[in-house]
Design a protein around this motif. Structure first.
Motif, short mmCIF file in Angstrom:
data_model
loop_
_atom_site.label_atom_id
_atom_site.label_comp_id
_atom_site.label_asym_id
_atom_site.label_seq_id
_atom_site.Cartn_x
_atom_site.Cartn_y
_atom_site.Cartn_z
N THR A 79 26.23 109.81 51.03
CA THR A 79 25.86 110.96 50.20
C THR A 79 24.95 111.96 50.93
O THR A 79 24.71 113.05 50.45
CB THR A 79 25.13 110.49 48.92
N GLU A 80 24.44 111.56 52.10
CA GLU A 80 23.52 112.46 52.81
C GLU A 80 24.01 112.71 54.23
O GLU A 80 24.84 111.97 54.76
CB GLU A 80 22.12 111.82 52.87
N GLU A 81 23.44 113.76 54.82
CA GLU A 81 23.66 113.93 56.25
C GLU A 81 22.40 114.48 56.91
O GLU A 81 21.58 115.14 56.29
CB GLU A 81 24.88 114.82 56.55
N ILE A 82 22.25 114.16 58.22
CA ILE A 82 21.09 114.64 58.97
C ILE A 82 21.49 115.91 59.70
O ILE A 82 22.52 115.93 60.38
CB ILE A 82 20.59 113.54 59.93
N THR A 83 20.70 116.97 59.53
CA THR A 83 21.06 118.25 60.15
C THR A 83 20.32 118.43 61.47
O THR A 83 19.43 117.66 61.81
CB THR A 83 20.70 119.42 59.23
N MET A 84 20.69 119.47 62.20
CA MET A 84 20.04 119.78 63.47
C MET A 84 18.58 120.17 63.26
O MET A 84 17.76 120.05 64.18
CB MET A 84 20.77 120.92 64.18
N GLU A 85 18.25 120.64 62.05
CA GLU A 85 16.89 121.11 61.78
C GLU A 85 15.96 119.97 61.36
O GLU A 85 14.75 120.13 61.33
CB GLU A 85 16.90 122.19 60.69
N SER A 90 22.36 108.57 54.84
CA SER A 90 23.00 109.55 55.72
C SER A 90 24.02 108.84 56.60
O SER A 90 23.91 107.64 56.87
CB SER A 90 21.96 110.23 56.60
N SER A 91 25.01 109.61 57.04
CA SER A 91 26.09 109.04 57.87
C SER A 91 25.51 108.43 59.15
O SER A 91 25.97 107.40 59.62
CB SER A 91 27.13 110.11 58.19
N MET A 92 24.47 109.06 59.71
CA MET A 92 23.92 108.57 60.98
C MET A 92 23.18 107.25 60.80
O MET A 92 23.35 106.31 61.59
CB MET A 92 23.00 109.61 61.61
N VAL A 93 22.36 107.17 59.76
CA VAL A 93 21.59 105.94 59.51
C VAL A 93 22.54 104.78 59.21
O VAL A 93 22.41 103.68 59.77
CB VAL A 93 20.59 106.15 58.34
N ARG A 94 23.53 105.03 58.38
CA ARG A 94 24.43 103.93 58.00
C ARG A 94 25.30 103.49 59.17
O ARG A 94 25.61 102.31 59.33
CB ARG A 94 25.24 104.32 56.78
N MET A 95 25.67 104.45 60.01
CA MET A 95 26.40 104.12 61.23
C MET A 95 25.57 103.19 62.12
O MET A 95 26.06 102.17 62.63
CB MET A 95 26.74 105.42 61.97
#
Lengths: 328, 328
Positions: free
Chosen positions: B56-62, B75-80
């Motif tokens: 449900t979340e994503e980490i942005t460049m900011e 977030s996709s990155m944490v779950r990955m």
């Protein structure tokens, strides 16, 4: 009248290109006097503003710098530096052993009182053709944040006096543009630079922006600066080599290359930092210019002109007043 | 079978190019399984070896890296990264926020016991086309000599396992080739490397020799490595720009450029380090690959293949045995 001492014996093609450059310089500048140090037998130059002083020794590229300066008392480089020390000459130029010239600067010409570490400065090309002052490129491998702050002050004066930039923008080379980026050294240097009023600090600049950037002066430690300088040199050379291979790889390419030749040469010249003169050791009681070891007469001539301008502009005096102890 | 976890939402053109790359990868490699983390609604991929897990979340460049990793749990990155941590996947690939991915590597996947600092590794082009492994390009801005020694050991394994070099030559990036050159850090690192038997140490290499040099692995601290990487990028781009201007500056030049176009494109591809895959965070309990933020589908595909090879070659296990505490 400005008087410059010159090491006739330093560099790959000395004394030939040195003499050629000196000849052109004294013809072009009527207010320039030269003292040439070297083997009198090899000097074919006769000019009323050129004095030749015979030396029996020379420092080679293989000499260990500090030892050479201490032992070869009658070398062209040592005697040239002594002429600056005693005030006979306003500055000096050599294309010889860089380490030895730096030692001669430090131990013979001497530091300005209050300047902790001298810095080696070059002018590097940018796409726009404007170029920027880059320092330290290797006088001190280990620098403290306080040294970087002093470099910035010296570079600021250099850009004003030698490059004619009224209010130079001074940036800190770093691995990110934000204030929080960098290693311990650059983070501390950032806060020191931000806190002062002596020059216009414009924050961090990244290595990828050097050639497109708008900074007039870029400051870094001698280890990083030397690294970047050699990297620029290596990449430019490698790309040139690959381009040449491409241009010669087929008959049709060769024809195209023939059409482009003149413009590509202009491009190469624009990239060649030797065109911008030599490197200068700043923070000393006199002007010390290092012409590139593989200098052409043209590059050596640029280095002489650089020393002459520095003498006229009295940058040593300004540095003493602004950065030296007289200021505090 | 190798299983790779992928962040569908990271990078400038996500999820488009990510999905394109994944599709090609599972078609090309019959022994590859993918777990895709991201917004299910944006996923148009149906494949029996691709599993999609909705986030449900994503980490942005900011996003501020560490905070993002700690707060955006779905977030996709944490779950990955969690999939790698628990052993569901052998490795992971993301083109997202570099700092956040490094934090995810450090805090979620975790360090190999005994590895003090992980290092970020890239493969850089050389004129010969062979390329070399370069590290650290920015995982740690302040490194100690002991860290550089560990980097060398990790890089040695990487060159063997991923690049297939039997006995890699490992060099230390420095401002001179002699053992006595450098700053305090490189001088100490030199003596540590000279004293060991775990890899073939071939001494110092200068920045100007990187593209022509013969080293398989070049080690430096994260500050210098990041600087060099960005400088290479900047110079290549600037020269390209100047060349383009030259080629378009007149009608005859344009004709010549037309003739050269194909060969010049080949040259550009050869210089583009994105072609060599992503950067890899070494020293962790799993494979973490960062695809370039402006990745094309082709570059993201290379990054997936890189993670796959690393999984097959079991480089994490080798690093544990060779560099980790199990070794001591």
């Amino acid at each position: 009248m400005v008087k410059i001492a010159i090491d006739m014996m330093g560099g790959d093609e000395a004394p030939g290109i040195v003499l050629e450059a000196v000849k052109k310089a004294v013809n072009d500048f009527k207010d320039l006097e030269i003292i040439l140090f070297g083997d009198q037998a090899q000097c074919n130059l006769n000019h009323d503003r050129v004095e030749v002083r015979h030396c029996t020794e020379e420092i080679t590229m293989e000499d260990e710098p500090v030892r050479a300066i201490k032992r070869k008392k009658d070398s062209s480089m040592v005697r040239m530096a002594e002429a600056v020390k005693v005030g006979e000459a306003d500055g000096c130029v050599s294309a010889g052993n860089t380490g030895a010239l730096m030692s001669a600067g430090l131990f013979i010409v001497g530091r300005i009182k209050g300047v902790e570490r001298p810095a080696l400065v070059v002018t590097l090309p940018t796409i726009s053709g404007k170029g920027f002052v880059f320092m330290d490129v290797g006088a001190n491998a280990d620098a403290k944040a306080e040294h970087l702050l002093q470099y910035a002050k010296l570079g600021n004066i250099y850009a004003q006096k030698i490059r004619g930039v009224q209010q130079p923008s001074v940036s800190l080379l770093n691995i990110g543009t934000e204030a929080s980026k960098g290693n311990t050294l650059t983070k501390k240097a950032y806060s020191l630079m931000e806190a002062q009023q002596d020059f216009k600090f414009t924050g961090n600049i990244e290595a990828k922006a050097l050639m497109t950037g708008e900074a007039d002066v870029v400051v870094t430690d001698g280890y990083t600066g030397n690294m970047i300088l050699k990297n620029l040199e290596g990449v430019a050379k490698s790309i040139g080599k690959m381009l040449k291979t491409t241009l010669l790889s087929s008959f049709k390419n060769k024809l195209a290359a023939l059409v482009l030749r003149k413009d590509l040469n202009t491009l190469t010249t624009k990239m060649d930092y030797a065109e911008y003169g030599g490197s200068v050791l700043l923070g000393l009681n006199g002007i010390v210019v290092k012409a590139h070891g593989s200098s052409s007469a043209k590059a050596f001539y640029s280095a002489i002109r650089q020393a002459k301008i520095a003498g006229e502009q009295k940058i040593v005096e300004t540095m003493k007043e602004t950065v030296g102890e007289g200021n505090e």
